[in-house]
Motif scaffolding. Structure first.
Motif, PDB file in Angstrom:
ATOM      1  N   SER A  72       0.860  -1.177   0.000  1.00  0.00           N
ATOM      2  CA  SER A  72       0.000   0.000   0.000  1.00  0.00           C
ATOM      3  C   SER A  72       0.899   1.230   0.000  1.00  0.00           C
ATOM      4  O   SER A  72       1.599   1.494   0.973  1.00  0.00           O
ATOM      5  CB  SER A  72      -0.906   0.003   1.236  1.00  0.00           C
ATOM      6  OG  SER A  72      -1.702   1.164   1.238  1.00  0.00           O
ATOM      7  N   ALA A  73       0.921   1.942  -1.108  1.00  0.00           N
ATOM      8  CA  ALA A  73       1.750   3.143  -1.237  1.00  0.00           C
ATOM      9  C   ALA A  73       0.843   4.362  -1.067  1.00  0.00           C
ATOM     10  O   ALA A  73       0.022   4.663  -1.924  1.00  0.00           O
ATOM     11  CB  ALA A  73       2.445   3.162  -2.592  1.00  0.00           C
ATOM     12  N   ASN A  74       0.999   5.038   0.054  1.00  0.00           N
ATOM     13  CA  ASN A  74       0.138   6.168   0.392  1.00  0.00           C
ATOM     14  C   ASN A  74       1.020   7.298   0.914  1.00  0.00           C
ATOM     15  O   ASN A  74       1.450   7.272   2.055  1.00  0.00           O
ATOM     16  CB  ASN A  74      -0.883   5.735   1.447  1.00  0.00           C
ATOM     17  CG  ASN A  74      -1.797   6.866   1.849  1.00  0.00           C
ATOM     18  OD1 ASN A  74      -1.957   7.827   1.124  1.00  0.00           O
ATOM     19  ND2 ASN A  74      -2.396   6.752   3.009  1.00  0.00           N
ATOM     20  N   GLY A 100       9.010   8.953  -3.780  1.00  0.00           N
ATOM     21  CA  GLY A 100       8.812   8.014  -2.670  1.00  0.00           C
ATOM     22  C   GLY A 100       7.887   6.878  -3.050  1.00  0.00           C
ATOM     23  O   GLY A 100       8.156   5.705  -2.762  1.00  0.00           O
ATOM     24  N   THR A 101       6.808   7.212  -3.723  1.00  0.00           N
ATOM     25  CA  THR A 101       5.859   6.186  -4.157  1.00  0.00           C
ATOM     26  C   THR A 101       6.493   5.255  -5.180  1.00  0.00           C
ATOM     27  O   THR A 101       6.420   4.028  -5.061  1.00  0.00           O
ATOM     28  CB  THR A 101       4.594   6.844  -4.736  1.00  0.00           C
ATOM     29  OG1 THR A 101       3.997   7.653  -3.711  1.00  0.00           O
ATOM     30  CG2 THR A 101       3.603   5.813  -5.221  1.00  0.00           C
ATOM     31  N   CYS A 102       7.132   5.831  -6.195  1.00  0.00           N
ATOM     32  CA  CYS A 102       7.763   5.007  -7.234  1.00  0.00           C
ATOM     33  C   CYS A 102       8.887   4.146  -6.677  1.00  0.00           C
ATOM     34  O   CYS A 102       9.007   2.964  -7.029  1.00  0.00           O
ATOM     35  CB  CYS A 102       8.282   5.893  -8.357  1.00  0.00           C
ATOM     36  SG  CYS A 102       6.968   6.652  -9.316  1.00  0.00           S
ATOM     37  N   ASN A 103       9.704   4.697  -5.809  1.00  0.00           N
ATOM     38  CA  ASN A 103      10.809   3.920  -5.232  1.00  0.00           C
ATOM     39  C   ASN A 103      10.297   2.781  -4.359  1.00  0.00           C
ATOM     40  O   ASN A 103      10.890   1.699  -4.327  1.00  0.00           O
ATOM     41  CB  ASN A 103      11.745   4.824  -4.439  1.00  0.00           C
ATOM     42  CG  ASN A 103      12.582   5.695  -5.344  1.00  0.00           C
ATOM     43  OD1 ASN A 103      12.793   5.385  -6.511  1.00  0.00           O
ATOM     44  ND2 ASN A 103      13.065   6.802  -4.816  1.00  0.00           N
ATOM     45  N   ILE A 145      -0.724  -4.171  -5.567  1.00  0.00           N
ATOM     46  CA  ILE A 145      -0.150  -2.871  -5.242  1.00  0.00           C
ATOM     47  C   ILE A 145      -1.291  -1.877  -5.245  1.00  0.00           C
ATOM     48  O   ILE A 145      -1.979  -1.719  -6.253  1.00  0.00           O
ATOM     49  CB  ILE A 145       0.931  -2.444  -6.259  1.00  0.00           C
ATOM     50  CG1 ILE A 145       2.102  -3.426  -6.258  1.00  0.00           C
ATOM     51  CG2 ILE A 145       1.405  -1.018  -5.950  1.00  0.00           C
ATOM     52  CD1 ILE A 145       3.139  -3.161  -7.329  1.00  0.00           C
ATOM     53  N   HIS A 146      -1.509  -1.228  -4.115  1.00  0.00           N
ATOM     54  CA  HIS A 146      -2.541  -0.196  -4.001  1.00  0.00           C
ATOM     55  C   HIS A 146      -1.841   1.147  -3.868  1.00  0.00           C
ATOM     56  O   HIS A 146      -1.083   1.359  -2.921  1.00  0.00           O
ATOM     57  CB  HIS A 146      -3.409  -0.422  -2.771  1.00  0.00           C
ATOM     58  CG  HIS A 146      -4.189  -1.684  -2.825  1.00  0.00           C
ATOM     59  ND1 HIS A 146      -4.866  -2.178  -1.749  1.00  0.00           N
ATOM     60  CD2 HIS A 146      -4.426  -2.565  -3.826  1.00  0.00           C
ATOM     61  CE1 HIS A 146      -5.466  -3.309  -2.073  1.00  0.00           C
ATOM     62  NE2 HIS A 146      -5.208  -3.561  -3.327  1.00  0.00           N
ATOM     63  N   VAL A 147      -2.070   2.013  -4.816  1.00  0.00           N
ATOM     64  CA  VAL A 147      -1.515   3.370  -4.773  1.00  0.00           C
ATOM     65  C   VAL A 147      -2.689   4.319  -4.606  1.00  0.00           C
ATOM     66  O   VAL A 147      -3.601   4.329  -5.431  1.00  0.00           O
ATOM     67  CB  VAL A 147      -0.727   3.705  -6.056  1.00  0.00           C
ATOM     68  CG1 VAL A 147      -0.188   5.131  -5.997  1.00  0.00           C
ATOM     69  CG2 VAL A 147       0.408   2.720  -6.262  1.00  0.00           C
ATOM     70  N   THR A 148      -2.677   5.073  -3.538  1.00  0.00           N
ATOM     71  CA  THR A 148      -3.773   6.006  -3.283  1.00  0.00           C
ATOM     72  C   THR A 148      -3.331   7.421  -3.617  1.00  0.00           C
ATOM     73  O   THR A 148      -2.142   7.739  -3.624  1.00  0.00           O
ATOM     74  CB  THR A 148      -4.232   5.951  -1.818  1.00  0.00           C
ATOM     75  OG1 THR A 148      -3.113   6.247  -0.972  1.00  0.00           O
ATOM     76  CG2 THR A 148      -4.776   4.584  -1.472  1.00  0.00           C
TER      77      THR A 148
END
Length: 89
Positions: A22-24, A51-54, A71-74
């Motif tokens: 979970s990338a938040n 930060g999200t991409c890394n 992968i959940h990207v909010t």
């Protein structure tokens, strides 16, 4: 990036696998673009984008290794429209 890769490796070793990420991330300086310091701009880009991409780059190989995962990207609704003083966001 090194710390993220080490954290992903530790997690996979300790728990046997990684199935979900979970990338938040989201910070905002709330300044007009022409009044924004370079540091404000770079902080927002580093956290929100890099930060999200890394994080995805560090964890995704473990998901692939296990045959898949999630992968959940909010993001904020500000990604759909402009906001006063939200130029870097």
């Amino acid at each position: 990036m090194v710390a993220l890769r080490e954290a992903a490796a530790w997690t996979a070793k300790t728990f046997g696998r990684i199935d979900i990420l979970s990338a938040n991330a989201g910070i905002q300086a709330f300044k007009p673009l022409l009044e924004m310091d370079d540091a404000d701009w770079h902080d927002q880009i580093d956290v929100n984008l890099n930060g999200t991409c890394n994080t995805i780059r560090a964890v995704a190989p473990y998901l692939i290794q296990n045959g898949g995962g999630r992968i959940h990207v909010t993001s904020s609704t500000q990604g759909q429209h402009g906001t006063k003083y939200g130029s870097a966001y």
